[in-house]
Design a protein around this motif. Structure first.
Motif, PDB file in Angstrom:
ATOM      1  N   PHE A 139      38.647  38.134  33.349  1.00 55.12           N
ATOM      2  CA  PHE A 139      37.951  39.388  33.082  1.00 55.12           C
ATOM      3  C   PHE A 139      37.230  39.905  34.330  1.00 55.12           C
ATOM      4  O   PHE A 139      37.103  41.113  34.516  1.00 55.12           O
ATOM      5  N   GLY A 140      36.794  38.998  35.189  1.00 58.50           N
ATOM      6  CA  GLY A 140      36.190  39.417  36.451  1.00 58.50           C
ATOM      7  C   GLY A 140      37.207  40.110  37.348  1.00 58.50           C
ATOM      8  O   GLY A 140      36.897  41.140  37.970  1.00 58.50           O
ATOM      9  N   THR A 167      37.887  43.558  35.862  1.00 61.24           N
ATOM     10  CA  THR A 167      36.760  44.437  36.134  1.00 61.24           C
ATOM     11  C   THR A 167      36.791  44.928  37.583  1.00 61.24           C
ATOM     12  O   THR A 167      36.532  46.105  37.869  1.00 61.24           O
TER      13      THR A 167
END
Length: 52
Positions: A45-46, A49
């Motif tokens: 998810f990093g 993002t």
């Protein structure tokens, strides 16, 4: 006296306790697995993002 002997032969409570212990064991086993999975998901998810 027959009620007492029927009570001693009743195993339905033991079955419920076994299911409860099994559910607790599964819950305890899931915690470390989910912690390992969390690290990988945080990285994924990093990356998403950062790309957005």
């Amino acid at each position: 006296m027959t009620n007492f002997s029927r009570f001693l032969k009743d195993e339905s409570g033991a079955t419920a306790i076994e299911y409860g212990l099994l559910a607790a064991l599964i819950g305890v086993a899931l915690i470390p697995g989910l912690n390992l999975l969390r690290g990988g998901l945080d990285g994924t998810f990093g990356d998403v993002t950062a790309e957005l």
